[in-house]
Design a protein around this motif. Structure first.
Motif, mmCIF file in Angstrom:
data_model
loop_
_atom_site.group_PDB
_atom_site.id
_atom_site.type_symbol
_atom_site.label_atom_id
_atom_site.label_comp_id
_atom_site.label_asym_id
_atom_site.label_seq_id
_atom_site.Cartn_x
_atom_site.Cartn_y
_atom_site.Cartn_z
ATOM 1 N N ARG A 55 0.823 -1.213 0.000
ATOM 2 C CA ARG A 55 0.000 0.000 0.000
ATOM 3 C C ARG A 55 0.853 1.257 0.000
ATOM 4 N N LYS A 182 -7.539 1.345 4.424
ATOM 5 C CA LYS A 182 -8.630 1.766 3.536
ATOM 6 C C LYS A 182 -9.173 0.619 2.693
ATOM 7 N N SER A 183 -8.352 -0.394 2.456
ATOM 8 C CA SER A 183 -8.824 -1.524 1.631
ATOM 9 C C SER A 183 -9.922 -2.310 2.343
ATOM 10 N N SER A 186 -13.335 -1.661 0.912
ATOM 11 C CA SER A 186 -13.625 -2.115 -0.454
ATOM 12 C C SER A 186 -14.360 -3.450 -0.435
ATOM 13 N N THR A 187 -15.319 -3.615 -1.350
ATOM 14 C CA THR A 187 -16.036 -4.893 -1.460
ATOM 15 C C THR A 187 -15.429 -5.776 -2.553
ATOM 16 N N LYS A 188 -14.188 -5.487 -2.890
ATOM 17 C CA LYS A 188 -13.475 -6.286 -3.900
ATOM 18 C C LYS A 188 -13.244 -7.710 -3.386
ATOM 19 N N TYR A 189 -12.990 -7.825 -2.077
ATOM 20 C CA TYR A 189 -12.704 -9.139 -1.493
ATOM 21 C C TYR A 189 -13.965 -9.737 -0.872
ATOM 22 N N ASN A 192 -14.839 -8.754 2.763
ATOM 23 C CA ASN A 192 -15.407 -7.412 2.910
ATOM 24 C C ASN A 192 -16.844 -7.342 2.400
ATOM 25 N N LYS A 193 -17.148 -8.128 1.354
ATOM 26 C CA LYS A 193 -18.526 -8.175 0.860
ATOM 27 C C LYS A 193 -19.455 -8.704 1.934
#
Length: 436
Positions: A55, A182-183, A186-189, A192-193
């Protein structure tokens, strides 16, 4: 929360008291709060922080924060940096898997080098539930649905009974600062979703979701214990441990109510993944094999043979020079000149040194090999000898031959000496060869 954690450790994790503890700290709220709590409770703790360089400047600021925290609390702080992306590409791993492997390999080294007793991580009840849901979406078995263990070898998770909200409340009440990744927003993973999109809905449906989930996992663990007790009983009935192999009696296995399920439970720790192929092995022809990263499963007549995979560095043959007293590869043998013979058996032979032509050779057997077995008349093909001895395919594959320089077989190692090399009344010089 401080008193609750103290009570929890006293009742459930008393072995942590007086021990040398290493905390895996990222700089995020969970591991920072764990550090403050255990510091306040006067535990013997040190910190370990990994800078994965994923990061940019943020990673360096996390590292600086952890160093400053360690200084403020007067704690030993270990920091390392990794070129995570390069490592992931070189090893053909995802960035997440690469980071995990790098992290835990380093933790293991720290524990060994500095004699830490336990590694502590700051996983909490919400992490536990998220892991359960991730495993559920992937079709995990009972092991995956029991979630994150509080104790796993030398890894302990003291905050597992506390929620993310408990931790946040404690941090705010005690003016504790932390680094925000900050990651995490994110709902990329997938985690996190689940955290940001699914759990809020489930908690709206059931505000006591974490408490009811704790009861559910407790029930699952109790069921798992019953299964493990049953598997131990079945293993005594259908498994045979023979030297370096485990033999599974197919006939007895197939009499059980669900052979495939039992086979999974018996073999799950050996890293097999293609479970349909494993189950199909029961009806396969002899010689069929299935491989995991670490083990081989072979069908041979009435048994499945489980054995460790041979190392890729294992040699097919090895030379033994004159005056050699011991070798460790490919098998461990000791060679010594003796005056008198002691008891001879499959593990120890005595040969007439005068009949040896160096260098001797250790090799695997081949079609067409024959020898003159002691106690028998004439020569015998090795394939026929193996058949008479009822050796499995796996046992044949792992059998070594000790040969003279001219390829005459001296010893089918671990089984039978050749008549041509045995000692007689005229033998003046005896060599003892033993498997260690």
């Amino acid at each position: 929360m401080l008193q609750e954690l103290s009570n929890h450790i006293n009742h459930n994790l008393p072995f942590l008291k007086g021990k040398k503890l290493l905390i895996a700290i990222s700089g995020g709220i969970d591991s920072v709060v764990l550090t403050h709590l255990l510091s306040a409770l006067k535990f013997n703790i040190s910190l370990a922080h990994c800078n994965f360089n994923l990061r940019g400047k943020e990673s360096d600021l996390d590292e600086a924060f952890v160093r400053e925290l360690g200084k403020k609390l007067k704690l030993n702080t270990f920091v390392t940096q990794f070129k995570t992306k390069e490592f992931a590409e070189e090893n053909k791993q995802s960035t997440q898997i690469a980071a995990r492997n790098l992290r835990y390999d380093w933790f293991d080294k720290l524990i060994k080098d500095h004699q830490f007793d336990y590694l502590l991580t700051a996983h909490h009840a919400d992490d536990h539930l998220e892991t359960f849901l991730i495993n559920l979406t992937r079709g995990a078995g009972l092991d995956g649905l029991t979630g994150i263990p509080e104790i796993n070898g030398n890894i302990v998770r003291p905050l597992l009974k506390f929620s993310r909200n408990d931790i946040l409340t404690f941090a705010k009440e005690n003016n504790i600062s932390w680094r925000e990744d900050k990651s995490n927003a994110s709902t990329k993973y997938i985690r996190n979703k689940i955290r940001h999109q699914i759990l809020p809905v489930l908690k709206e449906i059931n505000p006591s979701l974490l408490e009811t989930f704790a009861k559910t996992t407790e029930h699952l663990k109790e069921s798992q214990q019953i299964i493990e007790d049953r598997i131990k009983q079945v293993a005594l009935e259908i498994l045979i441990t023979d030297n370096n192999y485990i033999k599974i009696n197919i006939e007895k296995l197939e009499k059980l109510s669900n052979p495939k399920a039992y086979l999974y439970q018996l073999l799950k720790e050996y890293n097999f993944t293609e479970w349909n192929d494993v189950a199909n092995l029961l009806a396969a022809q002899s010689g069929k094999q299935i491989f995991s990263k670490t083990h081989t499963l072979l069908k041979d007549r009435d048994f499945l043979f489980l054995s460790k995979k041979l190392s890729t560095s294992t040699v097919d043959q090895s030379l033994i020079e004159e005056n050699t007293i011991e070798i460790t590869e490919p098998i461990h043998l000791k060679l010594e000149s003796v005056i008198e013979k002691s008891a001879e058996n499959n593990q120890t032979i005595y040969v007439d040194k005068k009949r040896l032509d160096y260098p001797l050779k250790l090799r695997k057997w081949q079609d067409g090999d024959f020898f003159y077995p002691t106690g028998m008349t004439g020569k015998k093909k090795l394939s026929k000898y193996f058949k008479d001895q009822k050796l499995s395919l796996l046992e044949k594959q792992n059998t070594w031959l000790l040969c003279n320089n001219n390829e005459d077989i001296i010893w089918v190692v671990g089984y039978r000496l050749d008549n041509r090399f045995k000692t007689t009344q005229q033998t003046k010089s005896v060599l003892k060869i033993a498997i260690l």
